[in-house]
Design a protein around this motif. Sequence first.
Motif, short mmCIF file in Angstrom:
data_model
loop_
_atom_site.label_atom_id
_atom_site.label_comp_id
_atom_site.label_asym_id
_atom_site.label_seq_id
_atom_site.Cartn_x
_atom_site.Cartn_y
_atom_site.Cartn_z
N GLN A 39 0.92 -1.28 -0.02
CA GLN A 39 0.12 -0.09 -0.27
C GLN A 39 0.37 0.90 -0.26
N ILE A 40 0.45 2.53 -1.04
CA ILE A 40 1.32 3.27 -0.83
C ILE A 40 0.85 4.73 -1.16
N SER A 41 -0.86 5.00 -0.33
CA SER A 41 -1.37 5.80 -0.08
C SER A 41 -3.11 5.68 0.23
N GLU A 42 -4.08 6.16 1.35
CA GLU A 42 -5.38 6.25 1.50
C GLU A 42 -5.51 7.97 1.64
N GLY A 43 -7.06 7.20 0.95
CA GLY A 43 -7.72 7.89 0.65
C GLY A 43 -8.82 8.16 1.32
N ASP A 61 0.55 1.56 -10.55
CA ASP A 61 -0.49 1.93 -9.56
C ASP A 61 -2.27 1.78 -9.39
N LYS A 63 -5.60 1.61 -7.21
CA LYS A 63 -6.62 2.82 -6.80
C LYS A 63 -7.43 1.48 -6.44
N ARG A 119 6.98 13.99 -6.12
CA ARG A 119 6.30 14.68 -6.06
C ARG A 119 6.60 15.94 -6.17
N GLU A 122 6.87 16.74 -2.38
CA GLU A 122 8.68 16.08 -1.91
C GLU A 122 9.23 17.44 -2.92
N GLU A 166 0.71 17.79 -3.89
CA GLU A 166 0.95 16.48 -4.14
C GLU A 166 0.10 15.78 -5.50
N ASN A 167 -0.42 16.78 -6.31
CA ASN A 167 -0.88 15.90 -8.27
C ASN A 167 -0.02 16.68 -8.84
N ASP A 180 -4.94 12.38 -10.19
CA ASP A 180 -5.04 12.18 -10.06
C ASP A 180 -6.57 13.32 -10.33
#
Length: 207
Positions: A39-43, A61, A63, A119, A122, A166-167, A180
């Motif tokens: 898992q790399i991210s969660e929304g 990736d 989703k 990103r 980052e 972030e997007n 995204d």
Amino acid sequence: MTEYEFRVCPRDATPIIEVPTSPPQAGDHVDGRYLIKEQISEGGTSIVYAAEDVFDGVQADVKVLRHELLEVPTLVRHFFDEALFNRKIQHLGVLPIRDFGLSQEGRHFLAMERIEGERFDEAIRARRAENKAFDFGHVINLARQILNILDAVHGEGIVHLDLKPENLLLLEGQRVMLFDFGNALQMGTTLPPEVPFMGTPSYMAPE
């Protein structure tokens, strides 16, 4: 009730799939094709995993829509709208989606190409830590690319609704890619009643 009715829809004979009530884990497959690695991210509506397409070895990736949201049809439709909007926009600055649908395991999923990049948030933090700033000319170039991407998005009658660092991906420090479209809407569309607003408050226009 007959065995036939248990296995397929009585109206159109579509096979009935039991929806998993737990998210996929490392080692699981999505649609029998995408091997989940981690898992790399969660929304709020979905979870994103690093995966590999076992058919061609391509890194992707994936989703996956949260199973508890499947009882809200408008959210399920909006989840797939992300893929439909993405494919509608023909621009090199938009991260491509390679696959989407209802998997054979009963999961609603999108599979995106894994693009090696940094990103934008980052990249900003890394330069701040080194007490460095983006060169002014570089900033202007990146801003022009973002505006060009948005022009293509708006040209298809779509608004992204969550434009933030972030997007945005920065490829080799020079090229920008937007991703995204989970909050995107077709212009003129009203928000579903289950969703009071969409986007990130700190990046929303004051009005």
